[in-house]
Write an enzyme that holds these catalytic residues in place. Structure first.
Site: not given
Length: 287
Positions: A95, A168, A234
Site C-alpha cells: 500500500t 487502496k 501510515k
C-alpha cells in the site's frame, strides 16, 4: 512460472505460502531471515538479497510496509531493479502513494513491465486465498499474471498505473475514519446513558453496520488483530498527503489521525487499528 516474493510480513507470509501451495516455483526474500524459516521445507528457495531473489524470476512480487521500504528494496544496494530480467514483470502489492507507484514504473529498467496490486483483506483472508486484489497498469500485463494473482484472491483490473494505489488509499481512508466515527458514536451513547449492547444494535441499523460487524470484535479482542495501528497511521498519512498536494483538506481524517496518535502513545501501535475506538471512549470517559 518462476516467482520471487520479497517481503514476508503478516500479509506476505500467507500470500507467498499460497503461491508455494499452488505449485509455483517460488524464491523468497525477507530483511529478517527468521521470517523465511519454513519456506525451504515447503519447497521454496530462500535468497540472500532481493537482487538474488529476482535474478531468475518471471514475476517479482513485493509486499512491503511503506513507500520507503519499497524504494529501498527495488533501487537500493542489491535491489530488485538490478537483478531482474528485462522481460520480467514486477508486481508491487504494497500500500503506497499513487505518485510512488507511478515513479516506480518510470524508474524500472526498460523492458520490465510493472503493475501495482494492493490488496483488501487481512492475514486470515490471505491464508484462505480470498483477498481482493486491485491492479493498476497495462491490461495486457494484468492478463499475463492474472492466474498467478488468482492463487491469492480475486484480482480486478482498475485502470492505468497509479489507479489501484489510489483506490487502496481511498478504501483505507474510509475504513480507518469510520472506526473513529464508531468510537465517537459510542461516546455519545455513553453520554446519553445507553448500554453498550443497545448502542451497537442501533449502529448496526445505520451505514456503520459493516464497521460495527467487522471492527468492534477486533476492538474488544473478540476477533484476532488484522490491521496494525501503526500501518493504519501510515495509510491515513497517504490520504492526507494526497489531499494536501491537491490543495484539499480532510478534516475527519485529521481528527482520526489525532485519535490514532493518542492511542499509539498508550502503546497500541502493534494492536489492531480498531482498538482506537476503545481508546476514544476512554479519552472522554468521566474521571
Amino acid at each position: 512460472m518462476k516467482v520471487a516474493f520479497c517481503g514476508l510480513g503478516n500479509m506476505g507470509t500467507p500470500m507467498a505460502t499460497r503461491l508455494v501451495e499452488a505449485g509455483y516455483d517460488v524464491t523468497v526474500w525477507n530483511r529478517s531471515i527468521k521470517r523465511t524459516e519454513g519456506f525451504g521445507t515447503r519447497g521454496a528457495t530462500v535468497a540472500a538479497t532481493p537482487s538474488a531473489a529476482a535474478a531468475d524470476a518471471d514475476v517479482v512480487i513485493t509486499m512491503l510496509a511503506d513507500d520507503l521500504a519499497v524504494e529501498s528494496v527495488l533501487f537500493g544496494p542489491d535491489g530488485i531493479a538490478g537483478g531482474m530480467r528485462r522481460d520480467a514483470v514486477l508486481v508491487d502489492m504494497s500500500t503506497i502513494a499513487p505518485d510512488t507507484a507511478k515513479a516506480i514504473a518510470s524508474r524500472m529498467p526498460e523492458g520490465i513491465r510493472v503493475l501495482e496490486a494492493p490488496v483488501k483483506g487481512g492475514p486470515a483472508r490471505a491464508a484462505e486465498g480470498r483477498l481482493k486484489i486491485l491492479v493498476g497498469g497495462a491490461q495486457e500485463t494484468f492478463e499475463h499474471v492474472r492466474p498467478l494473482l488468482a492463487a491469492m484472491g480475486e484480482p480486478r483490473h482498475v485502470g492505468p498505473t497509479g489507479s489501484a494505489a489510489a483506490a487502496k488509499v481511498l478504501n483505507n481512508f474510509a475504513v480507518i475514519v469510520l472506526v473513529s466515527v464508531m468510537g465517537e458514536s459510542l461516546v455519545l451513547a455513553d453520554a446519553m446513558g445507553m448500554d453498550e449492547a443497545s448502542a451497537l444494535e442501533v449502529l448496526q441499523g445505520t451505514p456503520l453496520e459493516a464497521t460495527v460487524r467487522h471492527q468492534w470484535p477486533r476492538a474488544t479482542g473478540a476477533a484476532p488483530a488484522s490491521f496494525k495501528m501503526r500501518l493504519a497511521a501510515k495509510d491515513l498519512d497517504l490520504a492526507l498527503g494526497a489531499a494536501r498536494m491537491a490543495g484539499r483538506d480532510l478534516v475527519l481524517a485529521e481528527e482520526a489521525r489525532a485519535h490514532i496518535d493518542r492511542a499509539m502513545t498508550q502503546g497500541m501501535g502493534e494492536d489492531d487499528q480498531a482498538r482506537v475506538a476503545r481508546s476514544i471512549r476512554s479519552e472522554t470517559s468521566p474521571s
